[in-house]
Write a protein that holds these residues in place. Sequence first.
Motif, PDB file in Angstrom:
ATOM      1  N   VAL A  94      20.181   7.962 -10.256  1.00 48.21           N
ATOM      2  CA  VAL A  94      20.493   6.502 -10.183  1.00 48.21           C
ATOM      3  C   VAL A  94      20.819   6.094 -11.625  1.00 48.21           C
ATOM      4  CG1 VAL A  94      18.211   5.840 -10.017  1.00 48.21           C
ATOM      5  CG2 VAL A  94      19.952   4.278  -9.320  1.00 48.21           C
ATOM      6  N   THR A  95      21.810   5.306 -11.716  1.00 46.70           N
ATOM      7  CA  THR A  95      22.245   4.717 -12.912  1.00 46.70           C
ATOM      8  C   THR A  95      21.262   3.252 -13.149  1.00 46.70           C
ATOM      9  OG1 THR A  95      24.492   5.614 -12.970  1.00 46.70           O
ATOM     10  CG2 THR A  95      23.914   3.665 -14.423  1.00 46.70           C
ATOM     11  N   VAL A  96      20.651   3.183 -14.288  1.00 47.67           N
ATOM     12  CA  VAL A  96      20.119   1.959 -14.495  1.00 47.67           C
ATOM     13  C   VAL A  96      20.432   1.206 -15.771  1.00 47.67           C
ATOM     14  CG1 VAL A  96      17.911   2.752 -13.555  1.00 47.67           C
ATOM     15  CG2 VAL A  96      18.146   3.042 -15.910  1.00 47.67           C
ATOM     16  N   TYR A 137      12.720  -3.999 -13.655  1.00 42.20           N
ATOM     17  CA  TYR A 137      13.693  -2.918 -13.568  1.00 42.20           C
ATOM     18  C   TYR A 137      13.235  -2.063 -12.389  1.00 42.20           C
ATOM     19  CZ  TYR A 137      14.617  -3.391 -18.749  1.00 42.20           C
ATOM     20  OH  TYR A 137      15.109  -3.908 -19.831  1.00 42.20           O
ATOM     21  N   ILE A 188      15.109  -0.886  -8.773  1.00 42.25           N
ATOM     22  CA  ILE A 188      15.151   0.670  -8.084  1.00 42.25           C
ATOM     23  C   ILE A 188      14.647   0.697  -6.696  1.00 42.25           C
ATOM     24  CG2 ILE A 188      14.193   3.084  -8.294  1.00 42.25           C
ATOM     25  CD1 ILE A 188      14.453   3.016 -11.202  1.00 42.25           C
ATOM     26  N   ILE A 208      16.689   9.448 -13.149  1.00 39.53           N
ATOM     27  CA  ILE A 208      17.422   8.202 -13.424  1.00 39.53           C
ATOM     28  C   ILE A 208      18.359   8.659 -14.668  1.00 39.53           C
ATOM     29  CG2 ILE A 208      16.751   5.990 -14.760  1.00 39.53           C
ATOM     30  CD1 ILE A 208      13.865   6.426 -13.273  1.00 39.53           C
ATOM     31  N   GLY A 228      15.576   3.219 -18.516  1.00 40.43           N
ATOM     32  CA  GLY A 228      15.065   4.302 -17.779  1.00 40.43           C
ATOM     33  C   GLY A 228      13.797   4.756 -17.837  1.00 40.43           C
ATOM     34  N   GLN A 258      11.018   2.856 -16.347  1.00 41.80           N
ATOM     35  CA  GLN A 258      10.846   3.414 -14.776  1.00 41.80           C
ATOM     36  C   GLN A 258      10.247   4.757 -14.583  1.00 41.80           C
ATOM     37  OE1 GLN A 258      13.242   1.688 -16.688  1.00 41.80           O
ATOM     38  NE2 GLN A 258      14.907   0.868 -15.361  1.00 41.80           N
ATOM     39  N   GLN A 284      24.588  -1.077  -5.455  1.00 41.70           N
ATOM     40  CA  GLN A 284      24.063  -1.798  -6.678  1.00 41.70           C
ATOM     41  C   GLN A 284      22.780  -2.794  -6.205  1.00 41.70           C
ATOM     42  OE1 GLN A 284      26.469  -2.982  -9.579  1.00 41.70           O
ATOM     43  NE2 GLN A 284      28.083  -1.565  -9.182  1.00 41.70           N
ATOM     44  N   ALA A 344      20.198  -1.351 -10.853  1.00 43.77           N
ATOM     45  CA  ALA A 344      20.138  -0.098 -10.449  1.00 43.77           C
ATOM     46  C   ALA A 344      21.428   0.250  -9.668  1.00 43.77           C
ATOM     47  CB  ALA A 344      18.876   0.210  -9.736  1.00 43.77           C
TER      48      ALA A 344
END
Length: 351
Positions: free
Chosen positions: A59-61, A79, A83, A97, A110, A113, A151, A191
């Motif tokens: 997953v992109t943060v 953050y 997620i 991440i 990330g 996270q 998203q 996220a």
Amino acid sequence: MAIKLDEYTVEHAVYGGAVLGGGGGGKIADGLQIGRLALEIGHPILKTAEEMEDEDLLVTVSLVGAPAAKEQYVKPMHYIKAIDLLSQAMNEPIRGIITNENGASTTVNGWFQSAVTGLPVVDIPCNGRAHPTGIMGSLNLSEQAGFISHQAAVGGRGERFLELSISSSLDIAASTVRQLSVEAGGLVAVARNPVPVAYAKKHGASGAIQQAIQVGEALCSHKGEAAIDSVVALLGGKVIAEGTVTDFVLETTGGFDVGTVTINKDWSMSFWNEYMTIEKDGIRYGTFPDLIMTIDAKTGRPVVTAEVEKGQNLAVIIVPKEKLILSSTMRNHSLMCPIEKIIGKQIINYL
């Protein structure tokens, strides 16, 4: 091989990320703060792409918004909440991440996270330099027919606090999150877009976090002019200009910082969060996604667009795009078209 993350790694990642941010990618103080907090509360893990299975879901943060916005408010737990919201929309577990880009604060996206969840940060950023739009940091998913973007965004305080979970086309999701960043005061934690490792390796910027750390080491091991020379030697760039900021214009609009910087009354740079162009006497010397970056000529400290002031003595460096670790999106000319409308200058013809 997993990379040990410690106080020195944080400092080097942030300062190197600031250079590779090209004027955007957040502020140094914010990156140091969240990076150090990650070390205080846990043990963030950075893994290479080769240490993951191709089918593992990443997953992109990111942070979305305007770095210079006066009422921005994003806390570390925002953050984590982003997620959590995204995880609820998924049928498969998230295994890692990735950050959306390199930048002063985004290179360490990330890490907090990871410290809280135990998920590794994987060194496949969506781009090895910073970029203005969410779609530029979406691994060319815009070219996947029928792709549904998932998203989640969290940010703001008081009456401006918001959290959002959206599943829609990539265009709608990205523009919705950007508009909500404005409503939240200028910035939201995001996220988004879970993809398998195999896809991220094909379209992302593998090894770009390690590159940021190397750039930070080169910068921080020297001072002033020597620091700048060390960075350009490592990246294969050059110092294109040095002098006083004689004019600076910045407007925060639509969730972006837009403006111009003039050095010595003759070097003119345009920016859309990140520096887009540099010109002198009508001649173009650099065009996004070439890396254009300002560095304090005396201290060697990178200066992002949101922190430029008239009277500063800045050196301007350029690194050709061919020498950067870039995402496949940086070769997608259709994603560059919006830049021309915002800054009023040609981009496509220079690519």
